[in-house]
Design an enzyme around this catalytic site. Sequence first.
Site, PDB file in Angstrom:
ATOM      1  N   THR A 150       0.823  -1.218   0.000  1.00 46.26           N
ATOM      2  CA  THR A 150       0.000   0.000   0.000  1.00 46.26           C
ATOM      3  C   THR A 150       0.856   1.266   0.000  1.00 46.26           C
ATOM      4  O   THR A 150       1.983   1.258   0.533  1.00 46.26           O
ATOM      5  CB  THR A 150      -0.900  -0.015   1.264  1.00 46.26           C
ATOM      6  OG1 THR A 150      -1.437   1.287   1.454  1.00 46.26           O
ATOM      7  CG2 THR A 150      -0.137  -0.397   2.516  1.00 46.26           C
ATOM      8  N   ASP A 151       0.288   2.362  -0.514  1.00 42.69           N
ATOM      9  CA  ASP A 151       0.981   3.660  -0.461  1.00 42.69           C
ATOM     10  C   ASP A 151       1.136   4.146   0.973  1.00 42.69           C
ATOM     11  O   ASP A 151       1.944   5.036   1.245  1.00 42.69           O
ATOM     12  CB  ASP A 151       0.242   4.708  -1.318  1.00 42.69           C
ATOM     13  CG  ASP A 151      -1.220   4.953  -0.925  1.00 42.69           C
ATOM     14  OD1 ASP A 151      -1.716   4.273   0.001  1.00 42.69           O
ATOM     15  OD2 ASP A 151      -1.844   5.828  -1.541  1.00 42.69           O
ATOM     16  N   GLU A 152       0.361   3.573   1.899  1.00 39.71           N
ATOM     17  CA  GLU A 152       0.402   4.055   3.281  1.00 39.71           C
ATOM     18  C   GLU A 152       1.757   3.786   3.954  1.00 39.71           C
ATOM     19  O   GLU A 152       2.056   4.363   4.987  1.00 39.71           O
ATOM     20  CB  GLU A 152      -0.741   3.448   4.108  1.00 39.71           C
ATOM     21  CG  GLU A 152      -2.085   3.858   3.543  1.00 39.71           C
ATOM     22  CD  GLU A 152      -3.258   3.599   4.466  1.00 39.71           C
ATOM     23  OE1 GLU A 152      -3.083   3.643   5.687  1.00 39.71           O
ATOM     24  OE2 GLU A 152      -4.357   3.351   3.945  1.00 39.71           O
TER      25      GLU A 152
ATOM     26  N   TYR B 231      -1.764  -0.399  11.140  1.00 37.21           N
ATOM     27  CA  TYR B 231      -1.976  -1.057   9.836  1.00 37.21           C
ATOM     28  C   TYR B 231      -0.768  -0.832   8.919  1.00 37.21           C
ATOM     29  O   TYR B 231      -0.145  -1.780   8.444  1.00 37.21           O
ATOM     30  CB  TYR B 231      -3.256  -0.534   9.171  1.00 37.21           C
ATOM     31  CG  TYR B 231      -3.329  -0.844   7.686  1.00 37.21           C
ATOM     32  CD1 TYR B 231      -3.423  -2.157   7.234  1.00 37.21           C
ATOM     33  CD2 TYR B 231      -3.264   0.173   6.727  1.00 37.21           C
ATOM     34  CE1 TYR B 231      -3.470  -2.449   5.860  1.00 37.21           C
ATOM     35  CE2 TYR B 231      -3.310  -0.112   5.365  1.00 37.21           C
ATOM     36  CZ  TYR B 231      -3.409  -1.419   4.940  1.00 37.21           C
ATOM     37  OH  TYR B 231      -3.442  -1.710   3.593  1.00 37.21           O
TER      38      TYR B 231
HETATM   39  N1  LIG Z   1      -8.203  -1.387  -0.138  1.00 38.20           N
HETATM   40  C1  LIG Z   1      -7.241  -0.554  -0.523  1.00 38.20           C
HETATM   41  O1  LIG Z   1      -7.493   0.628  -0.786  1.00 38.20           O
HETATM   42  C2  LIG Z   1      -5.816  -1.054  -0.655  1.00 38.20           C
HETATM   43  C3  LIG Z   1      -4.878  -0.221  -1.288  1.00 38.20           C
HETATM   44  C4  LIG Z   1      -3.574  -0.699  -1.460  1.00 38.20           C
HETATM   45  C5  LIG Z   1      -3.229  -1.938  -0.998  1.00 38.20           C
HETATM   46  N2  LIG Z   1      -4.147  -2.726  -0.368  1.00 38.20           N
HETATM   47  C6  LIG Z   1      -3.735  -4.060   0.074  1.00 38.20           C
HETATM   48  O2  LIG Z   1      -4.405  -4.977  -0.761  1.00 38.20           O
HETATM   49  C7  LIG Z   1      -4.666  -6.179  -0.028  1.00 38.20           C
HETATM   50  C8  LIG Z   1      -6.134  -6.527  -0.108  1.00 38.20           C
HETATM   51  O3  LIG Z   1      -6.899  -5.448   0.416  1.00 38.20           O
HETATM   52  P1  LIG Z   1      -8.493  -5.457   0.391  1.00 38.20           P
HETATM   53  O4  LIG Z   1      -8.926  -4.042   0.433  1.00 38.20           O
HETATM   54  O5  LIG Z   1      -8.958  -6.357  -0.681  1.00 38.20           O
HETATM   55  O6  LIG Z   1      -8.778  -6.115   1.803  1.00 38.20           O
HETATM   56  P2  LIG Z   1     -10.050  -6.885   2.385  1.00 38.20           P
HETATM   57  O7  LIG Z   1     -10.059  -6.528   3.821  1.00 38.20           O
HETATM   58  O8  LIG Z   1     -11.252  -6.638   1.550  1.00 38.20           O
HETATM   59  O9  LIG Z   1      -9.689  -8.424   2.186  1.00 38.20           O
HETATM   60  C9  LIG Z   1      -8.693  -9.076   2.931  1.00 38.20           C
HETATM   61  C10 LIG Z   1      -8.860 -10.567   2.686  1.00 38.20           C
HETATM   62  O10 LIG Z   1      -7.831 -11.254   3.413  1.00 38.20           O
HETATM   63  C11 LIG Z   1      -8.441 -12.307   4.155  1.00 38.20           C
HETATM   64  N3  LIG Z   1      -7.633 -12.537   5.363  1.00 38.20           N
HETATM   65  C12 LIG Z   1      -7.493 -11.708   6.432  1.00 38.20           C
HETATM   66  N4  LIG Z   1      -6.676 -12.262   7.325  1.00 38.20           N
HETATM   67  C13 LIG Z   1      -6.280 -13.456   6.814  1.00 38.20           C
HETATM   68  C14 LIG Z   1      -5.411 -14.482   7.262  1.00 38.20           C
HETATM   69  N5  LIG Z   1      -4.803 -14.404   8.458  1.00 38.20           N
HETATM   70  N6  LIG Z   1      -5.219 -15.560   6.486  1.00 38.20           N
HETATM   71  C15 LIG Z   1      -5.851 -15.670   5.275  1.00 38.20           C
HETATM   72  N7  LIG Z   1      -6.702 -14.743   4.818  1.00 38.20           N
HETATM   73  C16 LIG Z   1      -6.898 -13.648   5.562  1.00 38.20           C
HETATM   74  C17 LIG Z   1      -9.846 -11.828   4.469  1.00 38.20           C
HETATM   75  O11 LIG Z   1     -10.717 -12.907   4.786  1.00 38.20           O
HETATM   76  C18 LIG Z   1     -10.193 -11.126   3.171  1.00 38.20           C
HETATM   77  O12 LIG Z   1     -10.707 -12.026   2.221  1.00 38.20           O
HETATM   78  C19 LIG Z   1      -4.173  -5.937   1.387  1.00 38.20           C
HETATM   79  O13 LIG Z   1      -2.894  -6.518   1.512  1.00 38.20           O
HETATM   80  C20 LIG Z   1      -4.088  -4.426   1.490  1.00 38.20           C
HETATM   81  O14 LIG Z   1      -3.096  -4.034   2.394  1.00 38.20           O
HETATM   82  C21 LIG Z   1      -5.446  -2.308  -0.191  1.00 38.20           C
END
Ligand SMILES: NC(=O)c1ccc[n+]([C@@H]2O[C@H](COP(=O)([O-])OP(=O)(O)OC[C@H]3O[C@@H](n4cnc5c(N)ncnc54)[C@H](O)[C@@H]3O)[C@@H](O)[C@H]2O)c1
Length: 331
Positions: free
Chosen positions: A119-121, A143
Site C-alpha cells: 500500500t501507499d500508506e 496497519y
Molecule cells: N483497499 C485498498 O485501498 C488497498 C490499497 C492498497 C493496498 N491494499 C492491500 O491490498 C490487499 C487486499 O486489500 P483489500 O482491500 O482487498 O482487503 P479486504 O479486507 O477486503 O480483504 C482481505 C482478505 O484477506 C483475508 N484474510 C485476512 N486475514 C487473513 C489471514 N490471516 N489468512 C488468510 N486470509 C486472511 C480476508 O478474509 C479477506 O478475504 C491488502 O494486503 C491491502 O493491504 C489495499
Amino acid sequence: MRLLVCGGAGFIGSTFVRLRARECGDQVTVLDKLTYAGRLENLQEVRDDIRFVQGAIEDPVAVAESIGGAEAVVNFAAETHVDRSIADPEGFIVTNMQGTHVLLEAARERGLRYLQVSTDEVYGSIDDGSFTEQSPLAPSSPYSATKTGADLLVSSYFHTYGLETVICRGSNNYGPHQYPEKLIPLMILNALAGDRLPVYGDGGNVRNWLFVEDFARGIAHALAHGRPGEVYNCGGPDECDNLTVVRRIVELAGADPDLIEFVTDRPGHDRRYSLSSAKLEALGWQARVRFEEGLERTVAWYRDNEWWWGPIRSGGYREYYERHYGRALKA
Ligand SMILES: NC(=O)c1ccc[n+]([C@@H]2O[C@H](COP(=O)([O-])OP(=O)(O)OC[C@H]3O[C@@H](n4cnc5c(N)ncnc54)[C@H](O)[C@@H]3O)[C@@H](O)[C@H]2O)c1
C-alpha cells in the site's frame, strides 16, 4: 499459470481472481481465512473454476495444503482497516507480518515467485508531489506499520535467499465488492438508505483513487514483468479530497446533502497520499478508469446489488458502526 492467491475472497483479491480465472485461464487456488472482510459471495462467478481452501496464512499447515502445484504466490491476505488497527493492533501483527513470514518460507522451500500486495500508506503523508519507490518508509498507523514490516521482510528474502520477490504498492482502491466500512462504500450505502454521512475532521484528506480493476491489472503486470527484488507503485489517475468524494456520492445517489456531518478526526490521520507510477508504466501498465467514471460505476453497482450488501448492513455491522462513530446509523 498456476497461482496460489492468498486473501482472494476479499475486495481486491477477488477482483484479481476473477480477472485471472476468466481472462487468463489460470489455475487458481485461493487460501482465505474468511474474516468479516472475506466472503465467498465475492468469488461466486468463478467458484467452479477455482480451488478454495479456508485457512490462515499464519498457519503453516493450511499453507502447505494449498500451495501444492503453484508456480507463484500472490499475497493479498491482510487485516486492512486502519480504524480497526488503532482499536486492536494485535491481529494486524499476526496476519500482516507473521502470515507474510509463513508464506515467504513456503515460497522459499519450493523456489516459487512471490508477489506481495502492499500500500501507499507505507510512505506516510506527503504535502506536495508524489512518492516514488525510493521515498523513505514512514508509516503512521499500526496497519501501515505492519504492511511496512512485511515489505521489509519480503525484500530481505530476495537479498538473503535469492527468492524471486516483487512488491506492488497500490493507492486507495474503490469499486464493487468493497466492505462498507471503507469511505466510498460506507458513504454510498448510507446515502442510498438516507443514513448519516460521517466525514472525519474537515474532510480535507486527499487520496489518490484507483479503480480496483486497474489495481488488479497492475498486480498482474508486476507479476508477469516485474524484476525480482523490485518495488512497483501503482497509483490512481486522480486525486480527490474526502469531502468532494462524499458530495459527489450524494449527487449520484440522489441523497440529501444535509446528511453530511463532520466527526472527530481519526488519530494520526494522514493528510495526503500520492504515488508516482512511472516505474510500472514503463513496464506497460496504465490506469484505464478515471475517478468520475469509476465512481459512477461503483454507485450503480451498490444500487443494483443489495443481495451482496444487505446481510452485511444488518446485525454485527450495525453494532460495529454505532460503537465506532458513537451514533446510530439512521439519521
Ligand atoms: N483497499 C485498498 O485501498 C488497498 C490499497 C492498497 C493496498 N491494499 C492491500 O491490498 C490487499 C487486499 O486489500 P483489500 O482491500 O482487498 O482487503 P479486504 O479486507 O477486503 O480483504 C482481505 C482478505 O484477506 C483475508 N484474510 C485476512 N486475514 C487473513 C489471514 N490471516 N489468512 C488468510 N486470509 C486472511 C480476508 O478474509 C479477506 O478475504 C491488502 O494486503 C491491502 O493491504 C489495499
